[in-house]
Enzyme design. Structure first.
Site, PDB file in Angstrom:
ATOM      1  N   ASP A   8      53.658  22.246  28.509  1.00 10.80           N
ATOM      2  CA  ASP A   8      54.134  23.221  27.527  1.00 10.80           C
ATOM      3  C   ASP A   8      54.080  22.544  26.154  1.00 10.80           C
ATOM      4  O   ASP A   8      53.502  21.450  26.006  1.00 10.80           O
ATOM      5  CB  ASP A   8      55.533  23.750  27.896  1.00 10.80           C
ATOM      6  CG  ASP A   8      56.656  22.733  27.652  1.00 10.80           C
ATOM      7  OD1 ASP A   8      56.361  21.568  27.312  1.00 10.80           O
ATOM      8  OD2 ASP A   8      57.838  23.121  27.810  1.00 10.80           O
ATOM      9  N   CYS A  65      56.407  18.457  30.216  1.00 13.36           N
ATOM     10  CA  CYS A  65      57.171  19.339  29.328  1.00 13.36           C
ATOM     11  C   CYS A  65      58.052  18.400  28.509  1.00 13.36           C
ATOM     12  O   CYS A  65      57.742  17.207  28.417  1.00 13.36           O
ATOM     13  CB  CYS A  65      57.948  20.395  30.110  1.00 13.36           C
ATOM     14  SG  CYS A  65      59.180  19.761  31.264  1.00 13.36           S
ATOM     15  N   THR A  67      61.027  17.137  29.053  1.00 16.46           N
ATOM     16  CA  THR A  67      61.611  16.087  29.896  1.00 16.46           C
ATOM     17  C   THR A  67      60.805  15.808  31.164  1.00 16.46           C
ATOM     18  O   THR A  67      61.066  14.819  31.845  1.00 16.46           O
ATOM     19  CB  THR A  67      63.008  16.530  30.372  1.00 16.46           C
ATOM     20  OG1 THR A  67      62.847  17.772  31.091  1.00 16.46           O
ATOM     21  CG2 THR A  67      63.969  16.725  29.203  1.00 16.46           C
ATOM     22  N   HIS A  98      54.996   6.285  48.790  1.00 12.81           N
ATOM     23  CA  HIS A  98      55.929   6.897  49.745  1.00 12.81           C
ATOM     24  C   HIS A  98      55.775   8.409  49.851  1.00 12.81           C
ATOM     25  O   HIS A  98      55.977   8.971  50.926  1.00 12.81           O
ATOM     26  CB  HIS A  98      57.384   6.596  49.351  1.00 12.81           C
ATOM     27  CG  HIS A  98      57.776   5.164  49.578  1.00 12.81           C
ATOM     28  ND1 HIS A  98      59.080   4.784  49.779  1.00 12.81           N
ATOM     29  CD2 HIS A  98      57.045   4.027  49.631  1.00 12.81           C
ATOM     30  CE1 HIS A  98      59.138   3.463  49.962  1.00 12.81           C
ATOM     31  NE2 HIS A  98      57.898   2.979  49.856  1.00 12.81           N
ATOM     32  N   HIS A 132      54.736   6.793  56.054  1.00 15.60           N
ATOM     33  CA  HIS A 132      55.621   7.843  55.531  1.00 15.60           C
ATOM     34  C   HIS A 132      55.136   9.251  55.859  1.00 15.60           C
ATOM     35  O   HIS A 132      55.765  10.229  55.445  1.00 15.60           O
ATOM     36  CB  HIS A 132      55.751   7.706  54.007  1.00 15.60           C
ATOM     37  CG  HIS A 132      56.453   6.453  53.580  1.00 15.60           C
ATOM     38  ND1 HIS A 132      57.819   6.307  53.646  1.00 15.60           N
ATOM     39  CD2 HIS A 132      55.965   5.283  53.108  1.00 15.60           C
ATOM     40  CE1 HIS A 132      58.150   5.104  53.228  1.00 15.60           C
ATOM     41  NE2 HIS A 132      57.046   4.450  52.898  1.00 15.60           N
TER      42      HIS A 132
HETATM   43  C1  RB5 Z   1      61.303  23.520  26.114  1.00 15.11           C
HETATM   44  O1  RB5 Z   1      62.031  23.504  24.929  1.00 15.11           O
HETATM   45  C2  RB5 Z   1      61.923  22.572  27.106  1.00 15.11           C
HETATM   46  O2  RB5 Z   1      63.018  23.176  27.705  1.00 15.11           O
HETATM   47  C3  RB5 Z   1      60.905  22.158  28.144  1.00 15.11           C
HETATM   48  O3  RB5 Z   1      59.859  21.495  27.526  1.00 15.11           O
HETATM   49  C4  RB5 Z   1      61.367  21.237  29.235  1.00 15.11           C
HETATM   50  O4  RB5 Z   1      61.949  20.077  28.731  1.00 15.11           O
HETATM   51  C5  RB5 Z   1      62.156  21.848  30.312  1.00 15.11           C
HETATM   52  O5  RB5 Z   1      62.512  21.211  31.332  1.00 15.11           O
END
Ligand code: RB5
Length: 146
Positions: A8, A65, A67, A98, A132
């Site tokens: 994203d 994304c 995180t 694994h 595994h």
């Molecule tokens: C988008 O702002 C953010 O929520 C997305 O990139 C991600 O981190 C979601 O898990």
């Protein structure tokens, strides 16, 4: 080697860096988007990469994304996907050894490009340990019963 990539907006810049890094190594990369920093929804790209790696001859996928959390959760909803959120070389190596992950997920806002290059190298240079396999078979059974 052929790798599917998707992100994203939160993972866009890191995706571009990793894509260039892999292309420099003469690795084939197919980019399923997004193609800018404009706000988009990560499940759309998780779904595209998930279908690519489970239905087409890709070696694995890389999704990003902000995180890596949301896009890994979404990718794991595609049947046959084993997406692992990895954040260092050790987790990348273990995701292969694994879990035989077929997608790795990284966070564009939590992982630097230098770390990402090491993570991708660690994953690519590791090998699944067949001891595994029975656990992976149990994951597949859960999927079949859902
Ligand atoms: C988008 O702002 C953010 O929520 C997305 O990139 C991600 O981190 C979601 O898990």
């Amino acid at each position: 080697m052929k790798i599917a990539m998707g992100s994203d907006h939160g993972g866009f810049e890191l995706k571009e860096e990793v894509k260039a890094y892999l292309k420099d190594k003469n690795i084939e990369v197919v980019d399923f988007g997004t193609h800018s920093t404009a706000s988009v929804d990560y499940p759309d790209f998780a779904e595209k990469v998930g279908h690519a790696v489970t239905e087409e001859p890709y070696d694995f996928g890389i999704v990003m994304c902000g995180t890596g959390i949301g896009i890994s959760i979404a990718a794991n909803k595609v049947h046959g996907v084993r997406a692992a959120l990895v954040y260092d070389e050790k987790t990348a190596k273990l995701a292969k050894e694994h879990n035989n992950a077929n997608i790795i997920a990284l966070g564009g806002r939590t992982t630097t490009k230098e770390e990402a290059f090491k993570i991708v190298d660690a994953f690519m240079n590791s090998t699944f340990e067949p001891r595994h396999q029975n656990r992976l078979d149990k994951i597949t059974k859960i999927e079949e019963h859902e």
